[in-house]
Design an enzyme around this catalytic site. Structure first.
Site, short mmCIF file in Angstrom:
data_model
loop_
_atom_site.label_atom_id
_atom_site.label_comp_id
_atom_site.label_asym_id
_atom_site.label_seq_id
_atom_site.Cartn_x
_atom_site.Cartn_y
_atom_site.Cartn_z
N MET A 1 43.33 64.66 62.58
CA MET A 1 42.09 64.24 63.22
C MET A 1 42.36 63.84 64.67
O MET A 1 43.46 63.44 65.03
CB MET A 1 41.48 63.04 62.48
CG MET A 1 40.98 63.38 61.07
SD MET A 1 39.56 64.48 61.10
CE MET A 1 39.20 64.57 59.34
N CYS A 2 41.36 63.94 65.51
CA CYS A 2 41.47 63.62 66.92
C CYS A 2 41.45 62.11 67.14
O CYS A 2 41.22 61.33 66.21
CB CYS A 2 40.32 64.27 67.68
SG CYS A 2 40.13 66.04 67.38
N ARG A 3 41.71 61.70 68.36
CA ARG A 3 41.59 60.32 68.79
C ARG A 3 40.75 60.31 70.06
O ARG A 3 40.83 61.22 70.88
CB ARG A 3 42.94 59.68 69.09
CG ARG A 3 43.98 59.72 67.98
CD ARG A 3 43.73 58.68 66.88
NE ARG A 3 42.80 59.16 65.89
CZ ARG A 3 42.37 58.44 64.85
NH1 ARG A 3 42.80 57.19 64.68
NH2 ARG A 3 41.54 58.95 63.97
#
Length: 266
Positions: A1-3
């Site tokens: 997942m992205c941040r």
């Protein structure tokens, strides 16, 4: 997942959030602590607002930790409202057009999460867009398409309603395709005046989101993960919440998809 990270308040240098803190967004790009994978190296993007209504935009496909231009820009740019994102692809090529935030006019949008079964419903969702909105499609990601769904659902006049109706479109398309919806949506969006965020999932695993007052009350920050673990008063945003931050403060309201309105046969 992205941040990702977003800020609204008194003007600060972008480095104060993106590069300088011990657990800055750059640090999270290679050692995230609250994501499936600690590495978010599939590109990055900055969107910041200054004297013009449209945001400035800088994006690249390099890992954020290895781009000296990013560090230099963050050291020089001062803004009272900005969005920053480091990408871990869940689909779509590693290209500039697929890096968040996405922009359209004065609006910017970035997303952590994914639309499960996207390839099975992508065509249906794209076909449902108005021609004008569809023509704005540049990349291939589920995140950009969700942004366009929001625009199609009246984002300019009703941000929370547009996000809710776009969410309902995805859920309805999944069910029509014969599978249970699997949407995870922790996202931020702005029109250059206010900063909005949503944390929602169709299951019990909405990606994380935190908020904190920044610089002695001079602004407020939204982050996928806190900038530090020992200092700061980081408040988790509950699942199924919609956040709005303005110059006057912050509100957190319940969030749920609006039922899809079906046309009646006559």
């Amino acid at each position: 997942m992205c941040r990702w990270a977003a800020y609204l308040g008194e003007a600060v240098f972008l480095e104060d959030i993106v590069t300088a803190p011990c657990h800055s967004l750059i640090a999270q790009s290679h050692c995230a602590q609250e994501a499936k994978s600690p590495t978010n190296g599939d590109g990055f993007d900055l969107a910041w607002y200054c004297d013009r209504p449209e945001p400035g935009l800088y994006r690249d496909i390099l890992p954020a930790w290895s781009d000296p231009n990013l560090k230099s820009l963050c050291r020089q740019i001062r803004s009272s409202l900005f969005l920053a994102h480091v990408r871990a692809s869940t689909g779509g090529a590693t290209s500039r057009m697929n890096c968040h935030p996405f922009t359209a006019g004065r609006w910017s949008f970035m997303h952590n999460g994914q639309i499960g079964g996207f390839e099975k419903i992508r065509r249906a969702l794209e076909n449902a867009l108005s021609d004008d909105v569809f023509d704005r499609r540049e990349g291939t990601t589920d995140s950009e398409l969700f942004f366009l769904l929001m625009i199609d659902e009246g984002l300019a006049g009703d941000p929370q309603g547009a996000v809710s109706r776009a969410t309902a479109r995805v859920i309805d398309a999944s069910r029509r395709a014969g599978f249970e919806p699997a949407l995870r949506l922790t996202a931020a969006l702005s029109d250059g005046e206010s900063l909005h965020a949503v944390r929602y999932a169709t299951d019990a695993h909405a990606p994380t989101l935190y908020t904190s007052v920044f610089r002695n009350g001079g602004g407020r920050c939204l982050m996928s993960e806190p900038l530090d673990r020992d200092g700061g008063d980081w408040q988790p945003i509950p699942p199924s919440s919609f956040v709005t931050i303005t110059r006057d403060g912050m509100t957190i309201r319940p969030f749920a998809p609006e039922p899809v309105r079906l046309a009646l046969a006559v």
